[in-house]
Write a protein that holds these residues in place. Structure first.
Motif, PDB file in Angstrom:
ATOM      1  N   LYS A  61       0.770  -1.212  -0.201  1.00  0.00           N
ATOM      2  CA  LYS A  61       0.196  -0.052   0.181  1.00  0.00           C
ATOM      3  C   LYS A  61       1.193   1.160   0.052  1.00  0.00           C
ATOM      4  N   ILE A  62       1.723   1.157   0.751  1.00  0.00           N
ATOM      5  CA  ILE A  62       2.947   2.535   0.908  1.00  0.00           C
ATOM      6  C   ILE A  62       3.604   2.587  -0.350  1.00  0.00           C
ATOM      7  N   LYS A  63       3.818   1.553  -1.079  1.00  0.00           N
ATOM      8  CA  LYS A  63       4.649   1.511  -2.460  1.00  0.00           C
ATOM      9  C   LYS A  63       3.861   2.260  -3.583  1.00  0.00           C
ATOM     10  N   ILE A  64       2.614   1.776  -3.434  1.00  0.00           N
ATOM     11  CA  ILE A  64       1.588   2.195  -4.409  1.00  0.00           C
ATOM     12  C   ILE A  64       1.181   3.582  -4.175  1.00  0.00           C
ATOM     13  N   ALA A  65       0.968   3.989  -2.929  1.00  0.00           N
ATOM     14  CA  ALA A  65       0.731   5.264  -2.595  1.00  0.00           C
ATOM     15  C   ALA A  65       1.689   6.373  -2.962  1.00  0.00           C
ATOM     16  N   ASN A  66       3.023   5.754  -2.852  1.00  0.00           N
ATOM     17  CA  ASN A  66       4.238   6.674  -3.160  1.00  0.00           C
ATOM     18  C   ASN A  66       4.067   6.961  -4.799  1.00  0.00           C
ATOM     19  N   GLN A  67       3.887   5.644  -5.356  1.00  0.00           N
ATOM     20  CA  GLN A  67       3.831   5.799  -7.125  1.00  0.00           C
ATOM     21  C   GLN A  67       2.737   6.826  -7.367  1.00  0.00           C
ATOM     22  N   ALA A  68       1.475   6.672  -6.936  1.00  0.00           N
ATOM     23  CA  ALA A  68       0.291   7.518  -7.147  1.00  0.00           C
ATOM     24  C   ALA A  68       0.585   8.982  -6.504  1.00  0.00           C
ATOM     25  N   GLY A  69       1.434   9.189  -5.875  1.00  0.00           N
ATOM     26  CA  GLY A  69       1.477  10.627  -5.385  1.00  0.00           C
ATOM     27  C   GLY A  69       0.588  10.869  -4.332  1.00  0.00           C
ATOM     28  N   ILE A  70       0.161   9.828  -3.741  1.00  0.00           N
ATOM     29  CA  ILE A  70      -0.654   9.927  -2.358  1.00  0.00           C
ATOM     30  C   ILE A  70       0.119  10.029  -1.151  1.00  0.00           C
ATOM     31  N   PRO A  71      -0.407  11.280  -0.410  1.00  0.00           N
ATOM     32  CA  PRO A  71       0.502  11.454   1.044  1.00  0.00           C
ATOM     33  C   PRO A  71       0.437   9.923   1.723  1.00  0.00           C
ATOM     34  N   LEU A  72       1.738   9.755   2.599  1.00  0.00           N
ATOM     35  CA  LEU A  72       1.874   8.392   2.925  1.00  0.00           C
ATOM     36  C   LEU A  72       0.859   8.245   4.191  1.00  0.00           C
ATOM     37  N   ASP A  73       0.341   9.443   4.758  1.00  0.00           N
ATOM     38  CA  ASP A  73      -0.624   9.402   5.948  1.00  0.00           C
ATOM     39  C   ASP A  73      -1.890   8.688   5.328  1.00  0.00           C
ATOM     40  N   LEU A  74      -2.188   8.714   3.929  1.00  0.00           N
ATOM     41  CA  LEU A  74      -3.367   8.369   3.391  1.00  0.00           C
ATOM     42  C   LEU A  74      -3.264   6.857   2.811  1.00  0.00           C
ATOM     43  N   ALA A  75      -1.928   6.396   2.893  1.00  0.00           N
ATOM     44  CA  ALA A  75      -1.783   5.033   2.380  1.00  0.00           C
ATOM     45  C   ALA A  75      -2.459   3.921   3.060  1.00  0.00           C
ATOM     46  N   SER A  76      -2.811   4.052   4.337  1.00  0.00           N
ATOM     47  CA  SER A  76      -3.438   3.086   5.098  1.00  0.00           C
ATOM     48  C   SER A  76      -4.917   3.116   4.596  1.00  0.00           C
ATOM     49  N   ARG A  77      -5.273   4.116   4.157  1.00  0.00           N
ATOM     50  CA  ARG A  77      -6.821   3.993   3.727  1.00  0.00           C
ATOM     51  C   ARG A  77      -6.954   3.299   2.491  1.00  0.00           C
ATOM     52  N   LEU A  78      -5.961   2.922   1.801  1.00  0.00           N
ATOM     53  CA  LEU A  78      -6.382   2.238   0.356  1.00  0.00           C
ATOM     54  C   LEU A  78      -6.837   0.728   0.733  1.00  0.00           C
ATOM     55  N   LYS A  99      -4.260  -0.688  -6.445  1.00  0.00           N
ATOM     56  CA  LYS A  99      -3.585   0.360  -7.631  1.00  0.00           C
ATOM     57  C   LYS A  99      -4.971   0.915  -8.001  1.00  0.00           C
ATOM     58  N   ALA A 100      -5.931   0.162  -8.240  1.00  0.00           N
ATOM     59  CA  ALA A 100      -7.192   0.841  -8.745  1.00  0.00           C
ATOM     60  C   ALA A 100      -7.838   1.779  -7.728  1.00  0.00           C
ATOM     61  N   ASP A 101      -7.859   1.550  -6.445  1.00  0.00           N
ATOM     62  CA  ASP A 101      -8.444   2.263  -5.332  1.00  0.00           C
ATOM     63  C   ASP A 101      -7.106   3.501  -5.159  1.00  0.00           C
ATOM     64  N   ALA A 102      -5.841   3.360  -5.335  1.00  0.00           N
ATOM     65  CA  ALA A 102      -5.189   4.560  -5.326  1.00  0.00           C
ATOM     66  C   ALA A 102      -5.506   5.437  -6.512  1.00  0.00           C
ATOM     67  N   GLU A 103      -5.729   5.076  -7.501  1.00  0.00           N
ATOM     68  CA  GLU A 103      -5.848   5.902  -8.556  1.00  0.00           C
ATOM     69  C   GLU A 103      -7.064   6.781  -8.376  1.00  0.00           C
ATOM     70  N   LYS A 104      -8.088   6.374  -7.921  1.00  0.00           N
ATOM     71  CA  LYS A 104      -9.504   7.039  -7.606  1.00  0.00           C
ATOM     72  C   LYS A 104      -9.001   7.954  -6.369  1.00  0.00           C
ATOM     73  N   LEU A 105      -8.342   7.545  -5.376  1.00  0.00           N
ATOM     74  CA  LEU A 105      -7.993   8.319  -4.314  1.00  0.00           C
ATOM     75  C   LEU A 105      -7.125   9.438  -4.942  1.00  0.00           C
ATOM     76  N   ALA A 106      -6.203   9.293  -5.609  1.00  0.00           N
ATOM     77  CA  ALA A 106      -5.330  10.174  -6.216  1.00  0.00           C
ATOM     78  C   ALA A 106      -6.015  11.377  -7.051  1.00  0.00           C
ATOM     79  N   SER A 107      -6.814  10.805  -7.721  1.00  0.00           N
ATOM     80  CA  SER A 107      -7.877  11.779  -8.556  1.00  0.00           C
ATOM     81  C   SER A 107      -8.323  12.963  -7.666  1.00  0.00           C
ATOM     82  N   PHE A 108      -8.741  12.576  -6.304  1.00  0.00           N
ATOM     83  CA  PHE A 108      -9.151  13.567  -5.401  1.00  0.00           C
ATOM     84  C   PHE A 108      -8.037  14.272  -4.729  1.00  0.00           C
TER      85      PHE A 108
END
Length: 151
Positions: free
Chosen positions: A84-101, A110-119
């Motif tokens: 989750k941390i790796k994917i969050a980093n790749q998607a540009g999501i803050p690490l604090d939000l990585a646990s929400r994936l 990855k699909a969830d990370a893309e949705k979250l990254a769009s917001f």
């Protein structure tokens, strides 16, 4: 059975000898059966001891197995968190939000990370340029038009 008892009954010697011989055979059979019984009894005790030892061994191995299963589940959780941390980093999501994936597989995460990254990664929209004239001093209005033209 004693010979004197049979002699006291008035039996002749030959009959007493045959009775005593038969009685001796019976006693020998009983002794053999008793020895066999004792052997079986000893064997039963040994088997019960072996059974107890094996039950103790099974209990110990079940404890080890449960600890192994616990470690496997912890390892899986750590690997999932790392993913989750790796994917969050790749998607540009803050690490604090990585646990929400959410998701169990890499594709789901990855699909969830893309949705979250769009917001999360939305660029703020800039305010529109005011269109109404402002009540400004004519000198200042000249400077503000000058600045507008520079931008």
């Amino acid at each position: 059975m004693k010979r004197e008892f049979l002699e006291g009954l008035g039996l002749d010697k030959e009959t007493i000898d045959r009775i005593m011989a038969e009685h001796g055979k019976t006693i020998q059979n009983i002794k053999q059966e008793q020895e066999a019984f004792e052997q079986l009894k000893n064997e039963k005790e040994q088997l019960e001891q072996q059974l107890q030892q094996l039950n103790d061994k099974i209990t110990a191995q079940e404890k080890e197995l449960s600890s192994v299963e616990e470690l496997r589940s912890k390892l899986k959780a750590y690997e999932l968190e790392n993913l989750k941390i790796k994917i969050a980093n790749q998607a540009g999501i803050p690490l604090d939000l990585a646990s929400r994936l959410n998701g169990e597989t890499e594709e789901e995460i990855k699909a969830d990370a893309e949705k979250l990254a769009s917001f999360v990664n939305q660029k703020p929209t800039l305010p529109l340029k005011p269109t109404e004239p402002q009540n400004v001093d004519p000198k200042e209005q000249a400077y503000s038009k000058l600045l507008e033209n520079l931008v």
